[in-house]
Write a protein that holds these residues in place. Structure first.
Motif, mmCIF file in Angstrom:
data_model
loop_
_atom_site.group_PDB
_atom_site.id
_atom_site.type_symbol
_atom_site.label_atom_id
_atom_site.label_comp_id
_atom_site.label_asym_id
_atom_site.label_seq_id
_atom_site.Cartn_x
_atom_site.Cartn_y
_atom_site.Cartn_z
ATOM 1 N N MET B 1 0.843 -1.214 0.000
ATOM 2 C CA MET B 1 0.000 0.000 0.000
ATOM 3 C C MET B 1 0.868 1.250 0.000
ATOM 4 S SD MET B 1 -1.518 -0.125 3.892
ATOM 5 C CE MET B 1 -1.068 -1.624 4.768
ATOM 6 N N LYS B 2 0.255 2.391 -0.296
ATOM 7 C CA LYS B 2 1.013 3.642 -0.256
ATOM 8 C C LYS B 2 0.151 4.792 0.235
ATOM 9 C CE LYS B 2 0.405 3.862 -5.267
ATOM 10 N NZ LYS B 2 1.090 3.812 -6.566
ATOM 11 N N LEU B 3 0.855 5.762 0.824
ATOM 12 C CA LEU B 3 0.172 6.890 1.443
ATOM 13 C C LEU B 3 0.510 8.165 0.673
ATOM 14 C CD1 LEU B 3 -1.513 7.722 4.031
ATOM 15 C CD2 LEU B 3 0.691 8.268 5.080
ATOM 16 N N TYR B 4 -0.495 8.790 0.084
ATOM 17 C CA TYR B 4 -0.302 10.080 -0.557
ATOM 18 C C TYR B 4 -0.230 11.118 0.556
ATOM 19 C CZ TYR B 4 -1.418 7.696 -4.875
ATOM 20 O OH TYR B 4 -1.395 6.832 -5.939
ATOM 21 N N ASP B 5 0.935 11.737 0.658
ATOM 22 C CA ASP B 5 1.279 12.544 1.823
ATOM 23 C C ASP B 5 1.265 14.027 1.438
ATOM 24 O OD1 ASP B 5 2.315 13.021 4.422
ATOM 25 O OD2 ASP B 5 4.308 13.268 3.558
ATOM 26 N N GLY B 6 0.978 14.871 2.410
ATOM 27 C CA GLY B 6 0.869 16.304 2.100
ATOM 28 C C GLY B 6 1.912 17.168 2.786
ATOM 29 N N GLY B 7 3.088 16.599 3.080
ATOM 30 C CA GLY B 7 4.182 17.416 3.614
ATOM 31 C C GLY B 7 3.840 18.079 4.936
ATOM 32 N N ARG B 8 3.957 19.403 4.988
ATOM 33 C CA ARG B 8 3.859 20.118 6.262
ATOM 34 C C ARG B 8 2.424 20.318 6.751
ATOM 35 N NH1 ARG B 8 6.625 25.481 5.161
ATOM 36 N NH2 ARG B 8 6.104 25.897 7.334
ATOM 37 N N ALA B 9 1.441 20.001 5.953
ATOM 38 C CA ALA B 9 0.052 20.210 6.367
ATOM 39 C C ALA B 9 -0.268 19.355 7.602
ATOM 40 C CB ALA B 9 -0.890 19.881 5.227
ATOM 41 N N VAL B 54 -4.266 10.378 1.670
ATOM 42 C CA VAL B 54 -5.072 9.322 1.055
ATOM 43 C C VAL B 54 -4.254 8.037 1.123
ATOM 44 C CG1 VAL B 54 -6.036 8.450 -1.112
ATOM 45 C CG2 VAL B 54 -6.277 10.881 -0.548
ATOM 46 N N LEU B 55 -4.861 6.967 1.605
ATOM 47 C CA LEU B 55 -4.189 5.668 1.649
ATOM 48 C C LEU B 55 -4.742 4.798 0.523
ATOM 49 C CD1 LEU B 55 -2.241 3.773 3.284
ATOM 50 C CD2 LEU B 55 -4.296 2.949 4.482
ATOM 51 N N GLU B 56 -3.838 4.259 -0.296
ATOM 52 C CA GLU B 56 -4.254 3.339 -1.368
ATOM 53 C C GLU B 56 -3.755 1.947 -1.022
ATOM 54 O OE1 GLU B 56 -3.130 4.609 -5.312
ATOM 55 O OE2 GLU B 56 -3.921 2.790 -6.242
ATOM 56 N N LEU B 57 -4.686 1.003 -0.875
ATOM 57 C CA LEU B 57 -4.307 -0.374 -0.560
ATOM 58 C C LEU B 57 -3.834 -1.073 -1.835
ATOM 59 C CD1 LEU B 57 -7.185 -1.381 1.904
ATOM 60 C CD2 LEU B 57 -5.110 -0.029 2.320
ATOM 61 N N ASP B 58 -3.229 -2.253 -1.654
ATOM 62 C CA ASP B 58 -2.641 -2.953 -2.814
ATOM 63 C C ASP B 58 -3.695 -3.339 -3.855
ATOM 64 O OD1 ASP B 58 -0.145 -2.646 -1.776
ATOM 65 O OD2 ASP B 58 -0.079 -4.611 -0.821
ATOM 66 N N ASP B 59 -4.937 -3.548 -3.415
ATOM 67 C CA ASP B 59 -5.989 -3.897 -4.387
ATOM 68 C C ASP B 59 -6.663 -2.660 -4.961
ATOM 69 O OD1 ASP B 59 -7.610 -2.920 -2.397
ATOM 70 O OD2 ASP B 59 -8.787 -4.752 -2.133
ATOM 71 N N GLY B 60 -6.138 -1.476 -4.654
ATOM 72 C CA GLY B 60 -6.708 -0.245 -5.207
ATOM 73 C C GLY B 60 -7.760 0.416 -4.323
ATOM 74 N N THR B 61 -8.152 -0.248 -3.225
ATOM 75 C CA THR B 61 -9.119 0.360 -2.306
ATOM 76 C C THR B 61 -8.540 1.658 -1.728
ATOM 77 O OG1 THR B 61 -9.990 -1.798 -1.704
ATOM 78 C CG2 THR B 61 -10.427 -0.001 -0.156
ATOM 79 N N ILE B 62 -9.396 2.672 -1.625
ATOM 80 C CA ILE B 62 -8.971 3.983 -1.146
ATOM 81 C C ILE B 62 -9.556 4.249 0.235
ATOM 82 C CG2 ILE B 62 -9.180 6.476 -1.568
ATOM 83 C CD1 ILE B 62 -7.348 4.966 -3.545
ATOM 84 N N LEU B 63 -8.710 4.705 1.143
ATOM 85 C CA LEU B 63 -9.192 5.184 2.447
ATOM 86 C C LEU B 63 -8.734 6.631 2.619
ATOM 87 C CD1 LEU B 63 -8.450 2.197 4.857
ATOM 88 C CD2 LEU B 63 -10.708 3.027 4.155
ATOM 89 N N THR B 64 -9.652 7.496 3.007
ATOM 90 C CA THR B 64 -9.299 8.870 3.330
ATOM 91 C C THR B 64 -9.776 9.172 4.746
ATOM 92 O OG1 THR B 64 -11.352 9.947 2.634
ATOM 93 C CG2 THR B 64 -9.742 9.470 0.913
ATOM 94 N N GLU B 65 -9.515 10.377 5.183
ATOM 95 C CA GLU B 65 -9.815 10.864 6.531
ATOM 96 C C GLU B 65 -8.772 10.326 7.510
ATOM 97 O OE1 GLU B 65 -11.914 13.232 7.096
ATOM 98 O OE2 GLU B 65 -12.762 13.150 5.082
ATOM 99 N N THR B 66 -8.026 11.259 8.059
ATOM 100 C CA THR B 66 -6.920 10.988 8.965
ATOM 101 C C THR B 66 -7.223 9.894 9.994
ATOM 102 O OG1 THR B 66 -6.092 13.215 8.702
ATOM 103 C CG2 THR B 66 -5.533 12.113 10.775
ATOM 104 N N VAL B 67 -8.313 10.048 10.731
ATOM 105 C CA VAL B 67 -8.570 9.110 11.821
ATOM 106 C C VAL B 67 -9.002 7.745 11.291
ATOM 107 C CG1 VAL B 67 -9.941 8.686 13.906
ATOM 108 C CG2 VAL B 67 -8.990 10.953 13.472
#
Lengths: 203, 203
Positions: B1-9, B54-67
């Motif tokens: 999986m990978k995490l789309y990160d927003g730097g200093r935000a 945004v977290l993208e799982l290996d199967d393409g599932t998307i999870l958003t919202e920090t908590v």
């Protein structure tokens, strides 16, 4: 235990609907928010933030915050699950519940609290411009939701969840916030019709 | 999986601190929010609300919202627990995390987004009056927290939790929001010093 309840206010209603869906009966202590009883010495002692609902456990432990109270009942009475069972279900329902809170419920609340004359004493100071800019945000968000609800029955997927409760209460809260119902959004209106006809919606 | 990160935000930082506390290593995809890349076609496809992380799982599932993303990792890697183990711990941490979000983090964010010149394109329209009324609300809330922190080390009790992460990020976010540090609140400042010196605070 007992739940200090706030009548028609939206957050107390979220907890009552949650309990109704779970089939949980609990002692309710009515607090008259119109008479500002949520700022009484008694409630302030329970919750220094002066918000309702407040759950008091038998040993005197206090829990506040709508979703924290709901999560406590989910742990004690897991069925029917309203927060999800697997890791992915739990995260997905958390995501949708937060999207409903941050983009829908809170915008409706801002419109209500910052523009309604009855809220002058509650929201100090009222910023009417902030209330006004939130009205179109609600409709923009519901337009996105209309696409989401085109191919699934509930906010978070194939099952009813806490996210539907948050969204239903936000939807009904649009009326006092003077936001017109988006009758052109067929999927949102279908979802709303279905949620409103569940017995829990009367809670 | 990978995490789309927003730097200093602040929200991307909350997730990075959470992962550091758990000892979880994950592929980060940097997204340049200053260059408005969070509104690119790619990110909009992943999250129509155009928010990070945004977290993208290996199967393409998307999870958003920090908590929601944090909760997913809590379920996959329960130790060290940052959301609590028992029903009462889970509810208590949820309560404190929400208090930190609703009364602290969001007020700091409102001050920043509605008054900072760099936010003009982000927060449309800016309502400077709304930003301004949030600054004293932050200090009033931290005064309440100073009493709470007089007799416990962490926001939610005897253990470090996700509520400390939310509060630490909100505290550091006060600087760009032009809210002065409340040096007179000794317990808050002691807590802040301890949280800032954890290795995870650099994440």
């Amino acid at each position: 235990m007992k739940l200090y309840d706030g009548g028609r206010a939206p957050n107390p209603r979220r907890v009552r609907i949650f309990l109704a869906e779970k089939g949980i009966d609990i002692d309710l202590v009515p607090v008259d928010m119109a008479a500002m009883e949520h700022r009484s010495a008694k409630i302030t002692e329970l919750n220094p933030l002066q918000r309702l609902p407040v759950l008091e456990l038998d040993d005197g432990t206090i829990l506040t915050e709508t979703v924290a109270i709901c999560r406590y009942f989910e742990e004690l009475h897991p069925e029917p699950s309203l927060f999800g069972r697997t890791a992915l279900e739990k995260a997905t329902i958390e995501m949708w519940n937060r999207r409903m809170e941050l983009n829908f419920f809170m915008s409706v609340a801002a419109a209500f609290r910052h523009t309604h004359p009855a809220m002058k004493e509650w929201e100090v100071p009222q910023v009417p411009e902030w209330g006004a800019v939130n009205r179109p945000k609600v409709i923009e968000f519901l337009e996105i939701m209309d696409g989401e609800l085109a191919d699934r029955p509930f906010i978070a997927g194939e099952s009813y969840s806490v996210a539907d409760i948050t969204a239903l209460v936000a939807f009904d809260f649009m009326k006092p916030a003077r936001i017109e119902r988006p009758e052109h959004l067929k999927n949102v209106m279908r979802w709303y019709g279905e949620m409103s006809s569940r017995p829990s919606a009367k809670a």
